[in-house]
Motif scaffolding. Structure first.
Motif, PDB file in Angstrom:
ATOM      1  N   PHE A  68       0.823  -1.212   0.000  1.00 17.75           N
ATOM      2  CA  PHE A  68       0.000   0.000   0.000  1.00 17.75           C
ATOM      3  C   PHE A  68       0.856   1.261   0.000  1.00 17.75           C
ATOM      4  N   ARG A  69       2.128   1.115   0.441  1.00 19.88           N
ATOM      5  CA  ARG A  69       3.009   2.278   0.575  1.00 19.88           C
ATOM      6  C   ARG A  69       3.176   3.018  -0.755  1.00 19.88           C
ATOM      7  N   ARG A  70       3.220   2.208  -1.824  1.00 22.61           N
ATOM      8  CA  ARG A  70       3.422   2.804  -3.151  1.00 22.61           C
ATOM      9  C   ARG A  70       2.409   3.895  -3.461  1.00 22.61           C
ATOM     10  N   ARG A  71       1.189   3.698  -2.966  1.00 25.30           N
ATOM     11  CA  ARG A  71       0.122   4.634  -3.310  1.00 25.30           C
ATOM     12  C   ARG A  71       0.219   5.940  -2.516  1.00 25.30           C
ATOM     13  N   LYS A  87      -7.851   8.077 -12.348  1.00 26.49           N
ATOM     14  CA  LYS A  87      -8.790   6.958 -12.260  1.00 26.49           C
ATOM     15  C   LYS A  87      -8.134   5.717 -11.673  1.00 26.49           C
ATOM     16  N   VAL A  88      -6.903   5.455 -12.099  1.00 25.39           N
ATOM     17  CA  VAL A  88      -6.245   4.235 -11.657  1.00 25.39           C
ATOM     18  C   VAL A  88      -5.795   4.353 -10.194  1.00 25.39           C
ATOM     19  N   ARG A  89      -5.597   5.576  -9.728  1.00 28.28           N
ATOM     20  CA  ARG A  89      -5.256   5.776  -8.320  1.00 28.28           C
ATOM     21  C   ARG A  89      -6.505   5.872  -7.454  1.00 28.28           C
ATOM     22  N   GLY A  90      -7.665   5.878  -8.103  1.00 31.11           N
ATOM     23  CA  GLY A  90      -8.922   5.893  -7.359  1.00 31.11           C
ATOM     24  C   GLY A  90      -9.240   7.227  -6.711  1.00 31.11           C
ATOM     25  N   ILE A  91      -8.729   8.324  -7.291  1.00 28.03           N
ATOM     26  CA  ILE A  91      -9.018   9.630  -6.679  1.00 28.03           C
ATOM     27  C   ILE A  91     -10.094  10.372  -7.465  1.00 28.03           C
ATOM     28  N   GLY A  92     -10.619   9.723  -8.487  1.00 27.93           N
ATOM     29  CA  GLY A  92     -11.686  10.368  -9.253  1.00 27.93           C
ATOM     30  C   GLY A  92     -11.127  11.446 -10.157  1.00 27.93           C
ATOM     31  N   TYR A  93     -11.594  11.451 -11.398  1.00 30.44           N
ATOM     32  CA  TYR A  93     -11.069  12.418 -12.366  1.00 30.44           C
ATOM     33  C   TYR A  93     -11.859  13.709 -12.290  1.00 30.44           C
ATOM     34  N   ARG A 104      -3.063  -1.225  -8.256  1.00 30.55           N
ATOM     35  CA  ARG A 104      -2.862  -2.463  -7.516  1.00 30.55           C
ATOM     36  C   ARG A 104      -2.668  -3.614  -8.507  1.00 30.55           C
ATOM     37  N   PRO A 105      -1.835  -4.610  -8.150  1.00 33.08           N
ATOM     38  CA  PRO A 105      -1.492  -5.670  -9.104  1.00 33.08           C
ATOM     39  C   PRO A 105      -2.706  -6.379  -9.717  1.00 33.08           C
ATOM     40  N   GLN A 106      -3.666  -6.732  -8.873  1.00 36.87           N
ATOM     41  CA  GLN A 106      -4.829  -7.471  -9.400  1.00 36.87           C
ATOM     42  C   GLN A 106      -5.611  -6.624 -10.403  1.00 36.87           C
ATOM     43  N   ALA A 107      -5.663  -5.317 -10.154  1.00 39.55           N
ATOM     44  CA  ALA A 107      -6.364  -4.431 -11.088  1.00 39.55           C
ATOM     45  C   ALA A 107      -5.624  -4.371 -12.421  1.00 39.55           C
TER      46      ALA A 107
END
Lengths: 205, 237
Positions: free
Chosen positions: A73-76, A102-108, B106-109
């Motif tokens: 999780f640290r990477r994020r 989007k891929v970081r899940g912060i909403g565009y 994340r890897p699975q994604a």
């Protein structure tokens, strides 16, 4: 709120130690600089801290309110810029930022992305394909990508690479902004960039 | 800009939404560059034309047609897939975007996004090649439902197998050769099953081909679930 603890970090390739016994702690508002000759392991140390490379021995721990954050999780929680990184050349600058939001899940949020583009001086070429960008413009976009999620830890590997004087001002502003609430680690040989650090680790020794 | 630190909002994202973002990014990139589509379709179309001109419908006896046509069809599909599906991961490595993706998703994604992309390419391949093969070879199919189920389930298994192998070989030096060498033994059981299923669909004596569809579905589920568990180990250093 966030803090970083690096303990006895060592990286070995075959029989050669790239670096040994690196230990330090970093707290919000602090900037650490890492200097050293070419091949001394500055970039590898940043990659180890980011969680992209496993250390041979030692630990990198990131804490949130005193609780350790797991490596995966640290990477994020990290924003990183490095000369070896690239963004998607077949996408426009804004599409790249949209993807990473989007891929970081912060909403565009297009407006927020345009504000960041303005901060890094690319607002007029937001719709240009990255393959048509100059190397300096690509470096600026990499900085934007790293700042998108307002990371608590910013890792800058040669942040001034390919940048002109205005670009260097952007880097200065980013580091000053990060100092207000987050942590930064800068790896560089440039005197000006090393001077941003409150403390310096020299890997050449 | 939103107030507070965005990082606190990452909890709201799901694996699926991240996977969809990666899938759409790959599709957008592919639409603009057409690397994988060109490789797959060029291989598939030239092989199909070569097979249809050299063998045609008249060189093979009617009794042997169901089996031999199924073999030819799956050879075209599998080897076309092998010619281009590795691009999903290899392009990340070649373009030096792998590390940024590792830091962001994340890897699975990542695995699911790449799987969706490869399945989209395979669906396009099957939509073009299967009807063309049926027309050019005068391929008579008695049980179209079974045939479609076999092609779809075989395609999903093919996508699952090739995606995980593509991830494994992406950082190797001899990627092209390694992809075929590693994929072939992994895909052979699926290929044999799919050939049997398509043969039974063409003969059409009864619905006895459904066990092959069930095997292909089971293969696909096992392959995808195992890949989801294994992929983080491949994705890490």
């Amino acid at each position: 709120m966030y803090s970083l603890k690096v303990s006895n970090l060592c990286k070995q390739y075959t029989e050669t130690y790239l670096f040994q016994d690196i230990s330090f702690e970093l707290h919000p508002g602090e900037v650490m600089a890492i200097s050293g000759w070419n091949g001394s392991g500055k970039s590898t140390l940043l990659r180890v801290i980011a969680g992209l490379v496993r250390p041979t021995t030692g630990r990198v721990e990131m804490f949130f309110k005193g609780e350790s954050i797991a490596r995966e999780f640290r990477r994020r929680f990290v924003g990183m810029v490095a000369p070896a990184f690239s963004l998607y050349e077949e996408l426009t600058a804004l599409e790249n930022l949209e993807f990473f939001c989007k891929v970081r899940g912060i909403g565009y949020d297009r407006e927020s992305c345009l504000v960041i583009m303005e901060q890094i001086g690319l607002s007029e070429s937001a719709g240009t394909l990255c393959r048509n960008y100059s190397s300096g413009m690509k470096q600026r976009l990499k900085l934007a990508q790293a700042l998108l999620h307002k990371p608590p830890l910013l890792l800058l590997d040669e942040p001034g690479c390919n940048l002109d004087s205005k670009g260097m001002e952007v880097v200065e502003n980013i580091i000053a902004d990060q100092r207000r609430s987050g942590m930064s680690i800068i790896a560089s040989n440039e005197r000006r960039e090393v001077d941003y650090g409150d403390r310096v680790i020299n890997l050449s020794k | 800009m939103k107030g507070g630190r965005w990082i606190t909002e990452t909890g709201s994202s799901t694996y699926l939404s991240e996977a969809v973002a990666i899938w759409f990014r790959d599709l957008r990139g592919e639409f603009r560059t057409r690397y994988a589509v060109n490789a797959i379709l060029m291989f598939a179309v030239t092989t199909l034309i070569a097979v249809s001109f050299s063998i045609g419908s008249f060189r093979i006896g009617e009794g042997e047609q169901p089996f031999l046509y199924a073999v030819l069809l799956w050879i075209i599909l599998v080897f076309s897939a092998l010619s281009g599906l590795s691009r999903s991961f290899v392009k990340e490595e070649e373009a030096s975007t792998m590390d940024v993706l590792k830091l962001s998703a994340r890897p699975q994604a990542v695995f699911l996004g790449k799987l969706f992309f490869n399945l989209t390419l395979l669906a396009a391949l099957e939509l073009i090649i299967v009807p063309s093969f049926i027309l050019l070879m005068d391929y008579k199919i008695e049980l179209p439902g079974l045939f479609v189920a076999m092609v779809v389930s075989g395609g999903v298994g093919l996508g699952g197998g090739t995606t995980i192998v593509a991830a494994m070989i992406a950082q190797a030096s001899a990627r092209g050769a390694l992809f075929s060498v590693l994929s072939f033994p992994l895909l052979l059981p699926l290929m044999i099953t799919a050939i049997k299923g398509c043969e039974k669909a063409a003969v059409g004596t009864n619905n006895s081909g459904w066990p092959e569809v069930r095997i292909a579905v089971a293969y696909s589920v096992v392959m995808i679930v195992m890949s989801l568990f294994l992929f983080p180990l491949i994705w890490e250093e």
